[in-house]
Design an enzyme around this catalytic site. Structure first.
Site, PDB file in Angstrom:
ATOM      1  N   LYS A  62       0.845  -1.201   0.000  1.00 33.00           N
ATOM      2  CA  LYS A  62       0.000   0.000   0.000  1.00 33.00           C
ATOM      3  C   LYS A  62       0.872   1.239   0.000  1.00 33.00           C
ATOM      4  O   LYS A  62       0.616   2.204  -0.726  1.00 33.00           O
ATOM      5  CB  LYS A  62      -0.931  -0.006   1.240  1.00 33.00           C
ATOM      6  CG  LYS A  62      -2.053  -1.022   1.131  1.00 33.00           C
ATOM      7  CD  LYS A  62      -2.817  -1.187   2.440  1.00 33.00           C
ATOM      8  CE  LYS A  62      -3.792  -2.356   2.336  1.00 33.00           C
ATOM      9  NZ  LYS A  62      -4.462  -2.715   3.579  1.00 33.00           N
TER      10      LYS A  62
ATOM     11  N   GLN B 249      -4.810  -2.013   9.832  1.00 32.09           N
ATOM     12  CA  GLN B 249      -4.586  -3.264   9.108  1.00 32.09           C
ATOM     13  C   GLN B 249      -5.140  -4.436   9.915  1.00 32.09           C
ATOM     14  O   GLN B 249      -4.831  -4.587  11.098  1.00 32.09           O
ATOM     15  CB  GLN B 249      -3.079  -3.437   8.841  1.00 32.09           C
ATOM     16  CG  GLN B 249      -2.730  -4.642   7.988  1.00 32.09           C
ATOM     17  CD  GLN B 249      -3.264  -4.542   6.558  1.00 32.09           C
ATOM     18  OE1 GLN B 249      -3.287  -3.466   5.960  1.00 32.09           O
ATOM     19  NE2 GLN B 249      -3.713  -5.660   6.010  1.00 32.09           N
TER      20      GLN B 249
ATOM     21  N   ASP C 245     -11.310   2.838   4.463  1.00 35.61           N
ATOM     22  CA  ASP C 245     -11.615   1.417   4.241  1.00 35.61           C
ATOM     23  C   ASP C 245     -13.125   1.187   4.242  1.00 35.61           C
ATOM     24  O   ASP C 245     -13.592   0.101   3.876  1.00 35.61           O
ATOM     25  CB  ASP C 245     -10.981   0.556   5.354  1.00 35.61           C
ATOM     26  CG  ASP C 245      -9.711  -0.156   4.901  1.00 35.61           C
ATOM     27  OD1 ASP C 245      -9.493  -0.266   3.679  1.00 35.61           O
ATOM     28  OD2 ASP C 245      -8.945  -0.604   5.776  1.00 35.61           O
TER      29      ASP C 245
END
Ligand code: NAD
Length: 297
Positions: free
Chosen positions: A51, A95, A118
């Protein structure tokens, strides 16, 4: 029939080069993504590094906040609060998976909805459920939708079967397809006689993590097959679809690797740019205490 491949890698490259252009036009005012990484999980480290690499390519500043796997819940929540209140930070992701002792739902819910790139907070999940265009949509389902749109399929009235009901893929995928007028069936590990359902699908999106489970006998002629699964067998990557078997019956199919994976990162970066743009045009703070709360400003 041999299926056409939907090339996620090149589609993602196109999305990223468009983003790069838009960001370079900002004259140094660049979006910032904060990634919280808890613990030493090797796969998570690889995902986060990827990422960061892709973010750098498009000109997004990506900060990784590495925390010990023994961190307490309160300390982690405080870290999120600091990022929520930092005007230099436009997007925040945690994460997953988190270590067992941490309550994932509680941690995710603390992210400010306007930085939730997200799309995992209850707030954005709720917006998606009510087909509100302001929702930040989770990157993987958003990437799948972009892949379907890239082949110009008319989604209206199509029977879409989603395999998997996780918070990060299956559920938001089902809602997104419903919002685009598909007739949606969401299936999972307790579904009885899955092949009899997939055989009626115009579109199958599989996210169950079962290597090469879906065979040509499970699908109807001309179905569109999107493989979200990333599985490792004998050191090789494969999806949930038995690609070689299914490719002669489907009309379109996504490969693994080079399909949904690159699209996921591209969509995370697109969401970060979107968050940045919204915050610049409406610098209003939506904190963890609820929409429009100004407690810590
Ligand atoms: P998860 O383990 O949280 O959920 C799996 C889902 O599949 C569950 O709802 C379960 O009920 C269902 N399932 C399991 N076995 C099944 C079976 N035999 N039949 C029907 N349903 C079954 O996983 P997840 O996080 O949603 O990820 C799913 C897969 O997608 C994994 O392989 C993961 O690595 C991959 N993934 C890929 C990307 C990407 O960018 N390509 C992103 C996220 C996840």
């Amino acid at each position: 029939m041999t299926a056409q491949i939907i090339d996620g890698k090149s589609l993602a490259q196109k999305i990223c080069s468009d983003l790069k252009q838009k960001i370079s036009a900002l004259n140094g005012n660049i979006p910032c993504l904060a990634v919280i990484l808890v613990g030493d999980d090797e796969a998570s480290r690889i995902y986060v590094r990827n990422k960061q690499k892709k973010a750098a390519e498009v000109g997004i500043d990506c900060h990784i906040i590495e925390l010990s796997d023994s961190i307490g819940e309160n300390a982690l929540l405080e870290t999120i609060d600091e990022l929520n209140n930092n005007p230099e930070v436009n997007g925040i992701i945690v994460q997953l998976p988190l270590p067992q002792h941490l309550d994932t739902q509680k941690i995710i819910a603390r992210i400010s909805p306007d930085k939730d790139v997200d799309g995992f907070t209850p707030y954005n999940s709720g917006l998606l459920s009510s087909n509100n265009p302001d929702a930040f949509v989770s990157a993987t389902p958003k990437g799948v939708l972009a892949m379907l749109q890239s082949i110009n399929v008319n989604l209206c009235g199509k029977h879409a079967v989603v395999i998997g009901r996780s918070q990060i893929v299956g559920r938001p995928m089902g809602k997104l397809l419903l919002n685009h007028d598909c007739t949606v069936t969401i299936t999972h590990s307790h579904t009885v006689d899955l092949p009899s359902i997939t055989k009626t699908a115009d579109i199958i999106v599989s996210a169950c993590g079962q290597p090469q489970m879906i065979k040509s006998s499970w699908i109807k002629d001309g179905a569109i097959i999107i493989d979200v699964g990333i599985n490792r067998t004998d050191g090789k990557l494969c999806g949930d679809i038995d690609f070689d078997d299914v490719k002669n019956k489907a009309s379109y199919i996504t490969p693994v690797p080079g399909g949904v994976g690159p699209m996921t990162i591209a969509m995370l970066l697109a969401n970060t740019f979107e968050a940045f743009s919204r915050q610049k045009s409406h610098p209003q703070h939506h904190c963890c205490h609820g929409h429009d709360c100004h407690c810590s400003k």
